[in-house]
Scaffold this motif. Structure first.
Motif, PDB file in Angstrom:
ATOM      1  N   SER A 142      -5.514 -34.037 -31.041  1.00  0.00           N
ATOM      2  CA  SER A 142      -4.806 -34.612 -30.650  1.00  0.00           C
ATOM      3  C   SER A 142      -5.285 -34.548 -28.652  1.00  0.00           C
ATOM      4  O   SER A 142      -5.432 -35.112 -27.950  1.00  0.00           O
ATOM      5  N   PRO A 190       0.680 -42.421 -33.813  1.00  0.00           N
ATOM      6  CA  PRO A 190       1.817 -41.980 -32.729  1.00  0.00           C
ATOM      7  C   PRO A 190       2.794 -41.368 -32.866  1.00  0.00           C
ATOM      8  O   PRO A 190       3.059 -42.020 -34.122  1.00  0.00           O
ATOM      9  N   SER A 232       6.205 -34.738 -37.169  1.00  0.00           N
ATOM     10  CA  SER A 232       5.233 -35.061 -36.817  1.00  0.00           C
ATOM     11  C   SER A 232       4.049 -34.098 -38.521  1.00  0.00           C
ATOM     12  O   SER A 232       4.236 -34.233 -38.127  1.00  0.00           O
ATOM     13  N   GLY A 264      -4.613 -40.066 -35.363  1.00  0.00           N
ATOM     14  CA  GLY A 264      -4.872 -40.188 -33.914  1.00  0.00           C
ATOM     15  C   GLY A 264      -3.102 -41.200 -34.271  1.00  0.00           C
ATOM     16  O   GLY A 264      -3.043 -41.762 -33.435  1.00  0.00           O
ATOM     17  N   THR A 286       0.192 -36.666 -25.058  1.00  0.00           N
ATOM     18  CA  THR A 286      -1.745 -37.384 -24.946  1.00  0.00           C
ATOM     19  C   THR A 286      -1.529 -38.586 -24.997  1.00  0.00           C
ATOM     20  O   THR A 286      -0.453 -39.643 -25.787  1.00  0.00           O
ATOM     21  N   ASN A 334      -1.639 -39.717 -28.160  1.00  0.00           N
ATOM     22  CA  ASN A 334      -0.416 -40.223 -29.526  1.00  0.00           C
ATOM     23  C   ASN A 334       0.661 -39.727 -29.533  1.00  0.00           C
ATOM     24  O   ASN A 334       1.357 -40.328 -30.519  1.00  0.00           O
ATOM     25  N   LEU A 335       0.781 -38.687 -28.597  1.00  0.00           N
ATOM     26  CA  LEU A 335       2.158 -38.228 -28.404  1.00  0.00           C
ATOM     27  C   LEU A 335       2.811 -38.254 -27.256  1.00  0.00           C
ATOM     28  O   LEU A 335       2.327 -38.473 -25.644  1.00  0.00           O
ATOM     29  N   ILE A 356      -0.863 -37.461 -37.042  1.00  0.00           N
ATOM     30  CA  ILE A 356      -1.712 -36.591 -35.213  1.00  0.00           C
ATOM     31  C   ILE A 356      -2.890 -36.465 -36.259  1.00  0.00           C
ATOM     32  O   ILE A 356      -3.380 -36.970 -34.682  1.00  0.00           O
ATOM     33  N   ALA A 387      -4.735 -30.695 -35.727  1.00  0.00           N
ATOM     34  CA  ALA A 387      -4.108 -31.799 -35.845  1.00  0.00           C
ATOM     35  C   ALA A 387      -3.631 -31.855 -33.881  1.00  0.00           C
ATOM     36  O   ALA A 387      -4.539 -32.680 -33.730  1.00  0.00           O
ATOM     37  N   LEU A 388      -3.025 -31.012 -33.837  1.00  0.00           N
ATOM     38  CA  LEU A 388      -2.470 -30.615 -32.394  1.00  0.00           C
ATOM     39  C   LEU A 388      -3.905 -31.044 -31.651  1.00  0.00           C
ATOM     40  O   LEU A 388      -4.501 -31.395 -30.116  1.00  0.00           O
ATOM     41  N   SER A 438      -8.826 -34.880 -26.489  1.00  0.00           N
ATOM     42  CA  SER A 438      -8.586 -36.465 -25.713  1.00  0.00           C
ATOM     43  C   SER A 438      -8.747 -36.280 -24.785  1.00  0.00           C
ATOM     44  O   SER A 438      -8.582 -36.587 -23.861  1.00  0.00           O
ATOM     45  N   ASN A 439      -7.654 -34.976 -24.064  1.00  0.00           N
ATOM     46  CA  ASN A 439      -7.514 -34.899 -22.474  1.00  0.00           C
ATOM     47  C   ASN A 439      -8.585 -34.006 -21.745  1.00  0.00           C
ATOM     48  O   ASN A 439      -8.877 -33.881 -20.129  1.00  0.00           O
TER      49      ASN A 439
END
Ligand code: NAI
Ligand code: 13P
Length: 318
Positions: free
Chosen positions: A17, A140, A130, A138, A162, A164-165, A135, A13-14, A20-21
């Protein structure tokens, strides 16, 4: 470059997320599972979720060694062995522990474990409310990033935030690792309370008195009380003690109902209850709820008898 070691529910999951970076390496210890994930772009840990192309899935530690930041997303009791087995690949890096538990052998949290085994690494903790399933979809949330090195903490906060984080920063790694570990034990107690049919009032009382003993131990060990009041303490306690998505809570529910629970599931509060009961005894800190959870999960006392013991304790000031 960021790598995530541990391709279970939370590590994956991490990675989703973080992808996306920019590119992320996701390391799985099982080569066959890693190959399957790479080919199918999915995992049984997160049903219905597609793994984005930006995640490079591997079972090669050499790929992890290329990263400057490595997230450790495996059960707390396995962290020590993982660090010892991979010293050369991991030393000198920022190592961000994402696990929530106290090591039963050393009675320490992950930041201390990292510091003891890899003195050249920069230990950090990522923790807070979390659920992996949230996560990965997506949804938040806000988390705590704890790092004693302030400069590294700023860098990690920037790199791990990110879409959502949202990450809040602290230098109090001890408070952050204790909050995440201790709340799992109270979540088992909360689940058992509901499973036994004692009701929501009793659960709120358990959560509150559980939080009091979390704060008592943390203060005794030198953590900043403000950390426990934040996302890693109060925030995660609230989530885990009230949601069916929590494995610790569901494990407690099953205990209360006298039902069996999936033996393969990661339920950190079980061993952490035992570890913290030892720690509290060694430090002379009163932790009646955690101590009883250790007795119940160890099969030495029934849930009903445990509650009886809590209710019959000498009356005291709040
Ligand atoms: N699932 C969640 O919603 C969240 C989990 N966490 C924490 O993350 C940690 C991991 O939990 P999950 O990912 O949910 O567990 P999981 O059961 O989904 O996955 C555990 C992963 O660790 C790997 N693993 C087990 N032993 C290992 C070893 N000796 N060396 C290397 N890898 C090993 C497994 O192969 C698996 O990929 C726990 O401490 C948990 O408290 C934290 C926040 C949320
Ligand atoms: O820590 C968690 C949510 O913040 C996950 O809780 P469980 O490990 O109980 O599923």
């Amino acid at each position: 470059m960021i790598a995530v070691a541990g391709a279970g529910a939370f590590g994956t999951a991490l990675a989703i997320s973080l992808a996306s970076n920019g590119p992320v390496t996701l390391w799985a210890r099982d080569a066959a599972a890693s190959a399957r994930m790479r080919e199918r772009r999915e995992t049984a840990y997160l049903p219905g979720v597609t793994l984005p192309a930006g995640i490079d899935i591997t079972a090669e530690m050499a790929a992890v060694a290329l990263a400057d930041t490595v997230l450790l997303a495996m059960p707390a009791q396995t962290i020590r062995g993982f660090l010892e087995a991979n010293r050369d690949a991991l030393d000198g890096k920022a190592l961000v522990a994402c696990c929530k538990g106290i090591d039963l052998a050393t009675l320490t949290g992950a930041a201390s474990t990292i510091g003891a085994i890899l003195p050249g690494a920069t230990p950090a903790i990522l923790t807070g409310p979390s659920f992996a399933a949230d996560i990965a979809r997506g949804l938040p949330t806000a988390l705590t990033i704890a790092c004693a090195d302030e400069g590294a903490g700023h860098r990690l906060q920037r790199d791990l935030t990110t879409g959502n984080l949202r990450l809040y920063r602290t230098t109090d790694t001890l408070g952050a690792e204790l909050g995440g570990a201790l709340k799992n034990v109270i979540a088992i107690a909360s689940g058992a309370c509901i499973g036994k049919g004692y009701g929501a009032s009793a659960r709120a009382a358990l959560m509150t008195r559980g939080f009091a003993e979390m704060q008592r131990l943390a203060a005794h060990l030198g953590a900043d009380p403000a950390t426990l009041m934040g996302l890693s303490g109060f925030g995660d306690l609230t989530l885990t003690c009230t949601s069916d998505l929590s494995r610790n809570y569901r494990f407690g529910l099953a205990l209360g109902r006298g039902e069996a629970f999936d033996a393969g599931a990661t339920v950190e509060g079980v061993r952490t209850a035992e570890a913290v009961a030892h720690l509290a005894r060694r430090e002379g800190v009163d932790m009646p709820i955690t101590t009883l959870v250790a007795e119940v999960v160890g099969g030495r006392i029934e849930v009903a008898a445990g509650l009886g013991q809590l209710l019959s304790r000498p009356l005291k000031e709040e």
